[in-house]
Design a protein around this motif. Structure first.
Motif, PDB file in Angstrom:
ATOM      1  N   GLU A   1       3.783  -4.240  -4.221  1.00 45.80           N
ATOM      2  CA  GLU A   1       2.423  -3.697  -4.301  1.00 45.80           C
ATOM      3  C   GLU A   1       1.899  -3.830  -5.727  1.00 45.80           C
ATOM      4  O   GLU A   1       2.583  -3.478  -6.679  1.00 45.80           O
ATOM      5  CB  GLU A   1       2.429  -2.221  -3.870  1.00 45.80           C
ATOM      6  N   LEU A   2       0.680  -4.361  -5.844  1.00 49.44           N
ATOM      7  CA  LEU A   2       0.083  -4.625  -7.153  1.00 49.44           C
ATOM      8  C   LEU A   2      -0.424  -3.365  -7.832  1.00 49.44           C
ATOM      9  O   LEU A   2      -0.289  -3.207  -9.047  1.00 49.44           O
ATOM     10  CB  LEU A   2      -1.059  -5.635  -6.981  1.00 49.44           C
ATOM     11  N   ASP A   3      -1.021  -2.447  -7.071  1.00 49.04           N
ATOM     12  CA  ASP A   3      -1.617  -1.240  -7.659  1.00 49.04           C
ATOM     13  C   ASP A   3      -0.531  -0.222  -8.011  1.00 49.04           C
ATOM     14  O   ASP A   3       0.254   0.171  -7.150  1.00 49.04           O
ATOM     15  CB  ASP A   3      -2.606  -0.622  -6.679  1.00 49.04           C
TER      16      ASP A   3
ATOM     17  N   ILE B   1       2.594 -10.479  -6.091  1.00 50.68           N
ATOM     18  CA  ILE B   1       3.351 -11.380  -5.221  1.00 50.68           C
ATOM     19  C   ILE B   1       3.288 -12.823  -5.726  1.00 50.68           C
ATOM     20  O   ILE B   1       4.233 -13.594  -5.550  1.00 50.68           O
ATOM     21  CB  ILE B   1       2.851 -11.288  -3.764  1.00 50.68           C
ATOM     22  N   LEU B   2       2.198 -13.200  -6.384  1.00 47.64           N
ATOM     23  CA  LEU B   2       2.027 -14.584  -6.805  1.00 47.64           C
ATOM     24  C   LEU B   2       2.967 -14.962  -7.946  1.00 47.64           C
ATOM     25  O   LEU B   2       3.197 -16.145  -8.190  1.00 47.64           O
ATOM     26  CB  LEU B   2       0.578 -14.851  -7.194  1.00 47.64           C
ATOM     27  N   THR B   3       3.516 -13.967  -8.638  1.00 51.02           N
ATOM     28  CA  THR B   3       4.488 -14.245  -9.708  1.00 51.02           C
ATOM     29  C   THR B   3       5.900 -13.778  -9.327  1.00 51.02           C
ATOM     30  O   THR B   3       6.818 -13.865 -10.141  1.00 51.02           O
ATOM     31  CB  THR B   3       4.068 -13.561 -11.017  1.00 51.02           C
ATOM     32  N   TYR B   4       6.071 -13.310  -8.106  1.00 54.39           N
ATOM     33  CA  TYR B   4       7.355 -12.811  -7.627  1.00 54.39           C
ATOM     34  C   TYR B   4       8.301 -13.987  -7.370  1.00 54.39           C
ATOM     35  O   TYR B   4       7.951 -14.924  -6.654  1.00 54.39           O
ATOM     36  CB  TYR B   4       7.122 -12.007  -6.353  1.00 54.39           C
ATOM     37  N   GLN B   5       9.487 -13.915  -7.958  1.00 57.21           N
ATOM     38  CA  GLN B   5      10.450 -15.016  -7.845  1.00 57.21           C
ATOM     39  C   GLN B   5      11.825 -14.470  -7.450  1.00 57.21           C
ATOM     40  O   GLN B   5      12.727 -14.367  -8.278  1.00 57.21           O
ATOM     41  CB  GLN B   5      10.548 -15.776  -9.180  1.00 57.21           C
ATOM     42  N   PRO B   6      12.026 -14.140  -6.172  1.00 55.11           N
ATOM     43  CA  PRO B   6      13.330 -13.632  -5.741  1.00 55.11           C
ATOM     44  C   PRO B   6      14.315 -14.773  -5.533  1.00 55.11           C
ATOM     45  O   PRO B   6      13.927 -15.943  -5.451  1.00 55.11           O
ATOM     46  CB  PRO B   6      13.009 -12.953  -4.404  1.00 55.11           C
ATOM     47  N   GLY B   7      15.563 -14.443  -5.419  1.00 55.54           N
ATOM     48  CA  GLY B   7      16.570 -15.461  -5.156  1.00 55.54           C
ATOM     49  C   GLY B   7      16.939 -15.547  -3.687  1.00 55.54           C
ATOM     50  O   GLY B   7      18.056 -15.903  -3.350  1.00 55.54           O
TER      51      GLY B   7
ATOM     52  N   GLY C   1       0.825  -1.206   0.000  1.00 53.95           N
ATOM     53  CA  GLY C   1       0.000   0.000   0.000  1.00 53.95           C
ATOM     54  C   GLY C   1       0.854   1.249   0.000  1.00 53.95           C
ATOM     55  O   GLY C   1       1.749   1.421  -0.826  1.00 53.95           O
ATOM     56  N   SER C   2       0.613   2.119   0.974  1.00 45.84           N
ATOM     57  CA  SER C   2       1.340   3.387   1.074  1.00 45.84           C
ATOM     58  C   SER C   2       2.773   3.232   1.546  1.00 45.84           C
ATOM     59  O   SER C   2       3.540   4.189   1.527  1.00 45.84           O
ATOM     60  CB  SER C   2       0.602   4.319   2.040  1.00 45.84           C
ATOM     61  N   GLY C   3       3.132   2.041   2.005  1.00 43.02           N
ATOM     62  CA  GLY C   3       4.475   1.814   2.541  1.00 43.02           C
ATOM     63  C   GLY C   3       4.553   1.955   4.050  1.00 43.02           C
ATOM     64  O   GLY C   3       5.641   1.851   4.628  1.00 43.02           O
TER      65      GLY C   3
ATOM     66  N   THR D   1      16.986   1.547   2.557  1.00 47.56           N
ATOM     67  CA  THR D   1      16.626   0.326   3.285  1.00 47.56           C
ATOM     68  C   THR D   1      15.489  -0.420   2.615  1.00 47.56           C
ATOM     69  O   THR D   1      15.453  -1.646   2.608  1.00 47.56           O
ATOM     70  CB  THR D   1      16.231   0.679   4.737  1.00 47.56           C
ATOM     71  N   ILE D   2      14.540   0.338   2.053  1.00 43.37           N
ATOM     72  CA  ILE D   2      13.305  -0.243   1.507  1.00 43.37           C
ATOM     73  C   ILE D   2      13.339  -0.211  -0.015  1.00 43.37           C
ATOM     74  O   ILE D   2      13.551   0.842  -0.625  1.00 43.37           O
ATOM     75  CB  ILE D   2      12.069   0.521   2.009  1.00 43.37           C
ATOM     76  N   ARG D   3      13.111  -1.363  -0.610  1.00 45.44           N
ATOM     77  CA  ARG D   3      13.032  -1.476  -2.076  1.00 45.44           C
ATOM     78  C   ARG D   3      11.585  -1.766  -2.454  1.00 45.44           C
ATOM     79  O   ARG D   3      11.008  -2.759  -2.036  1.00 45.44           O
ATOM     80  CB  ARG D   3      13.942  -2.601  -2.566  1.00 45.44           C
ATOM     81  N   LEU D   4      10.987  -0.879  -3.254  1.00 48.92           N
ATOM     82  CA  LEU D   4       9.601  -1.031  -3.694  1.00 48.92           C
ATOM     83  C   LEU D   4       9.537  -1.731  -5.034  1.00 48.92           C
ATOM     84  O   LEU D   4      10.277  -1.393  -5.958  1.00 48.92           O
ATOM     85  CB  LEU D   4       8.928   0.339  -3.818  1.00 48.92           C
TER      86      LEU D   4
END
Length: 243
Positions: free
Chosen positions: A68-70, A97-103, A46-48, A89-92
Motif C-alpha cells: 500500500e502506497l499511502d 508497487i512499481l518499484t517493488y522487487q521481490p524474489g 488499502g485497509s487490508g 499470514t499477511i505481510r504489509l
C-alpha cells in the motif's frame, strides 16, 4: 461515517483510509480464485480487507503480501491484520508497487486499482491517489503484474465497465489472456456497472458469467438482508453478518 466494517471473522477499521470498505473490495475478495498452493499479492491493499478475506478463504495457509502506497492506510491495515486471526499470514509493505522487487512470483495477484482517468481530481489528495490512475496507470500495472505473476498464476481485478474495457485493450496488446470475465449489475434491470476479471499469461478461453447484487424491485434497507440476490448472498455468506 462508520469507523469500520465488521465481517463474521474479522473487523476492518478504515477511518484513516482514503477508500473505505465497499462493494468492490468485498466482491473481489470473495470472487478471486484462491490457488491450492503458492503466494498471494494484494496490490493497493488499502485497509487490508481483500487480504483478510483471502486469508480467511485459505484458512491462513497461503502467504499473503499486501502493498500500500499511502502510509496512513498501510499503518491501519497493519493494525487490522495484527488484530485478526491471521497475523502471521499477511505481510504489509508500505511502498510503491512499481518499484517493488521481490524474489518470488505469485500464484494469485489481486487489485482493486485506481480507475479514474482524465477526470477531475478529488479534493482530498489521498482520496485522489486512491481513485485516480495518476500513480498507477493501467499499462504500468499490467506490466508489473506480468513481471510478478507465476507462469501458471492469475491476476484478478474489479473495475467499472468503461475502465475494464480500457484495461482489456491494453492487456491484449501486452499479450494477456482472459480466463474469466464476470459482468456485475446492481439488479437485473440495470446495465452492467462493474466487471470482475481474471487475467493470465498462459493461453485460455474466456469463461463468461454474470452476477446480480440485488433482487429486482428491492432497494437497500427495505428488507433485513437489504434485498440482496441469492447469488450475491451465496458469494458473501462467509463474510456478511446479515447473511
Amino acid at each position: 461515517m462508520s469507523a469500520g466494517f465488521q465481517c463474521k471473522k474479522f473487523y476492518v477499521a478504515h477511518d484513516r483510509c482514503a477508500m473505505k470498505v465497499g462493494t468492490d473490495g468485498l466482491l473481489l475478495g470473495a470472487w478471486a480464485p484462491v490457488p491450492a498452493a503458492g503466494n498471494i499479492l494484494d496490490i493497493g491493499s488499502g485497509s487490508g480487507l481483500i487480504s483478510l478475506m483471502l486469508a480467511q478463504r485459505s484458512n491462513g495457509a497461503l502467504p499473503i503480501t499486501a502493498i500500500e502506497l499511502d502510509p496512513d492506510a498501510a499503518e491501519q491495515a497493519c493494525e487490522n491484520v495484527a488484530l485478526s486471526c491471521w497475523p502471521d499470514t499477511i505481510r504489509l509493505i508500505k511502498g510503491d508497487i512499481l518499484t517493488y522487487q521481490p524474489g518470488e512470483r505469485y500464484r494469485l495477484i489481486v487489485s482493486n486499482p485506481p480507475f479514474f482517468q482524465q477526470a477531475l481530481g478529488a479534493k482530498d489528495a489521498k482520496r485522489h491517489q486512491a481513485r485516480h490512475t495518476d500513480s498507477l496507470p493501467f499499462g504500468a500495472l499490467l506490466q508489473k503484474a506480468a513481471e510478478l505473476l507465476h507462469s501458471e498464476g492469475v491476476f484478478a481485478l474489479i473495475l467499472p465497465l468503461s475502465s475494464a474495457q480500457s484495461l482489456l485493450a491494453l492487456a491484449q496488446a501486452q499479450g494477456w489472456f482472459v480466463p474469466q470475465y464476470c459482468a456485475v449489475r446492481s439488479n437485473d434491470t440495470k446495465p452492467v456497472q462493474r466487471v470482475l476479471l481474471c487475467l493470465s499469461r498462459y493461453p485460455a478461453d474466456t469463461e463468461y458469467s454474470s452476477l446480480t447484487i440485488r433482487q429486482s424491485g428491492h432497494q437497500s434497507g427495505h428488507q433485513a438482508d437489504g434485498g440482496y440476490s441469492a447469488q450475491y448472498k451465496a458469494l458473501l455468506k462467509d463474510f456478511y453478518l446479515k447473511f
